[in-house]
Write a protein that holds these residues in place. Structure first.
Motif, mmCIF file in Angstrom:
data_model
loop_
_atom_site.group_PDB
_atom_site.id
_atom_site.type_symbol
_atom_site.label_atom_id
_atom_site.label_comp_id
_atom_site.label_asym_id
_atom_site.label_seq_id
_atom_site.Cartn_x
_atom_site.Cartn_y
_atom_site.Cartn_z
ATOM 1 N N ASP A 1 41.033 12.114 10.611
ATOM 2 C CA ASP A 1 42.293 12.324 11.327
ATOM 3 C C ASP A 1 43.062 13.530 10.795
ATOM 4 O OD1 ASP A 1 42.273 10.251 13.277
ATOM 5 O OD2 ASP A 1 42.669 8.781 11.697
ATOM 6 N N THR B 1 39.099 -0.163 12.464
ATOM 7 C CA THR B 1 40.119 0.453 13.323
ATOM 8 C C THR B 1 39.945 -0.110 14.737
ATOM 9 O OG1 THR B 1 38.672 2.382 13.673
ATOM 10 C CG2 THR B 1 40.332 2.543 11.937
ATOM 11 N N ASP B 2 39.515 0.724 15.684
ATOM 12 C CA ASP B 2 39.237 0.285 17.046
ATOM 13 C C ASP B 2 38.395 1.358 17.732
ATOM 14 O OD1 ASP B 2 41.066 2.327 18.071
ATOM 15 O OD2 ASP B 2 42.690 0.969 17.508
ATOM 16 N N ASP C 1 39.007 3.194 20.399
ATOM 17 C CA ASP C 1 39.733 4.422 20.750
ATOM 18 C C ASP C 1 39.813 5.359 19.554
ATOM 19 O OD1 ASP C 1 40.150 3.587 23.351
ATOM 20 O OD2 ASP C 1 42.169 2.818 22.968
ATOM 21 N N THR C 2 40.039 4.785 18.381
ATOM 22 C CA THR C 2 40.086 5.590 17.158
ATOM 23 C C THR C 2 38.723 6.194 16.870
ATOM 24 O OG1 THR C 2 41.868 4.237 16.233
ATOM 25 C CG2 THR C 2 40.574 5.556 14.679
ATOM 26 N N GLU C 3 37.669 5.408 17.059
ATOM 27 C CA GLU C 3 36.329 5.943 16.825
ATOM 28 C C GLU C 3 36.055 7.138 17.735
ATOM 29 O OE1 GLU C 3 31.645 4.666 16.573
ATOM 30 O OE2 GLU C 3 32.951 3.485 17.879
ATOM 31 N N ARG D 1 38.243 9.150 19.222
ATOM 32 C CA ARG D 1 39.096 10.284 18.832
ATOM 33 C C ARG D 1 38.565 10.975 17.585
ATOM 34 N NH1 ARG D 1 43.273 7.686 17.338
ATOM 35 N NH2 ARG D 1 43.079 8.036 15.094
ATOM 36 N N GLN D 2 38.197 10.182 16.583
ATOM 37 C CA GLN D 2 37.704 10.758 15.335
ATOM 38 C C GLN D 2 36.358 11.437 15.534
ATOM 39 O OE1 GLN D 2 37.788 7.444 12.589
ATOM 40 N NE2 GLN D 2 39.896 7.883 11.977
#
Length: 293
Positions: free
Chosen positions: A56, A80-81, A83-85, A87-88
């Motif tokens: 991030d 995390t979730d 969506d985070t995966e 994005r990252q």
């Protein structure tokens, strides 16, 4: 000699890849958010250059990737979730493209390109698409189910009572792979980029039914283990994502050409489930974590 940046280097897949590359005589930049952890220290002892990087934090990624030849990229939604995966994963691909790396190897999941509807497969599918469009040479390796998961969690809880608790029918085959084989195959792909660039490969080293897994665990543990099918509703109460995965395994299967991989890439040293199970210290594993009741 290559300089390969490895994300998730203190985890299972990244750690296995880092060790395989170091054993082959290459330079490894082990990227981690916790460079002072015992796992990071263990990689330093093997010769890795451990560097701080946060998926991030674009600046930390840019600094960590500068001057590297290639990248092994792994993402996860767990902790995390999805969506985070996603994005990252996209941020990592963008950083690799900005650093003009010669090759990115992304580890996804077998069948994640098929529209499975499994949340943590779909997040990887989005990262795969982003990688293909990023303008950097790429390869996607997509492992089947992890053997290593059978040495923890509810599986280990059940084994204490002589039960292999798994949310699949006893006679339905599932393709499997240990982290060590993922790392060995990833290292092979990184070292032979011209051969593998632009390819997506599902990988597995064995195919076993839950009934056969229970038989193998019986031999490895030296005491009887029987398969018990866990209802999907029970899994769903804990994780809708994992319930969707096991529903897919049961209705569609997870076919991977195990025989073809063993024939074409014998240098990986593929492990069968029996090989993997025999190498585990089951007494220590059982003693390391209290049973969850």
């Amino acid at each position: 000699m290559l300089t390969v940046a490895v994300t998730g280097a203190t985890g299972a897949q990244g750690g296995a890849t880092a060790r395989a590359l170091l054993a082959a005589g290459h330079r490894v930049r082990a990227l981690t958010r916790r460079p002072g952890s015992p796992a990071a220290d263990a990689l330093r002892d093997l010769g890795a250059d451990v560097r701080h990087a946060d998926l991030d934090d674009a600046a930390s990624l840019g600094a960590a990737l500068a001057g590297a030849d290639s990248l092994f990229a792994v993402t996860t939604p767990f902790g995390t979730d999805t969506d985070t995966e996603t994005r990252q994963g996209k941020a990592l691909v963008d950083a690799a493209a900005a650093a003009r790396l010669g090759h990115v190897v992304f580890t996804s999941a077998a069948h994640a390109d098929r529209g499975t509807g499994i949340p943590h497969y779909e997040s990887k599918r989005l990262v795969e698409r982003h990688l293909r469009a990023a303008g950097v040479p790429w390869t996607v390796i997509a492992p089947a189910a992890f053997m290593d998961n059978y040495a923890g969690g509810w599986t280990l809880d059940g084994l204490r009572d002589g039960t292999f608790a798994w949310p699949m029918p006893a006679g339905l085959p599932l393709t499997l792979i240990p982290a060590a084989d993922i790392g060995a195959f990833a290292a092979l792909v990184l070292l032979r980029r011209e051969e593998f660039a632009g390819q997506r490969l599902d990988i597995a080293s064995d195919a076993r039914t839950p009934g056969q897994i229970a038989e193998t665990l019986t031999a490895a543990l030296g005491r009887p283990v029987v398969h018990q099918e866990v209802p999907l509703d029970q899994v769903r109460r804990w994780s809708a994502d994992l319930a969707a995965m096991f529903a897919y395994f049961t209705t569609h299967g997870l076919d991977v050409d195990v025989a073809g991989l063993r024939r074409d890439f014998p240098e990986v040293g593929w492990h069968s489930f029996a090989d993997w199970a025999a190498a585990q210290d089951w007494d220590a594993l059982s003693a390391s974590a209290p049973a969850r009741r």
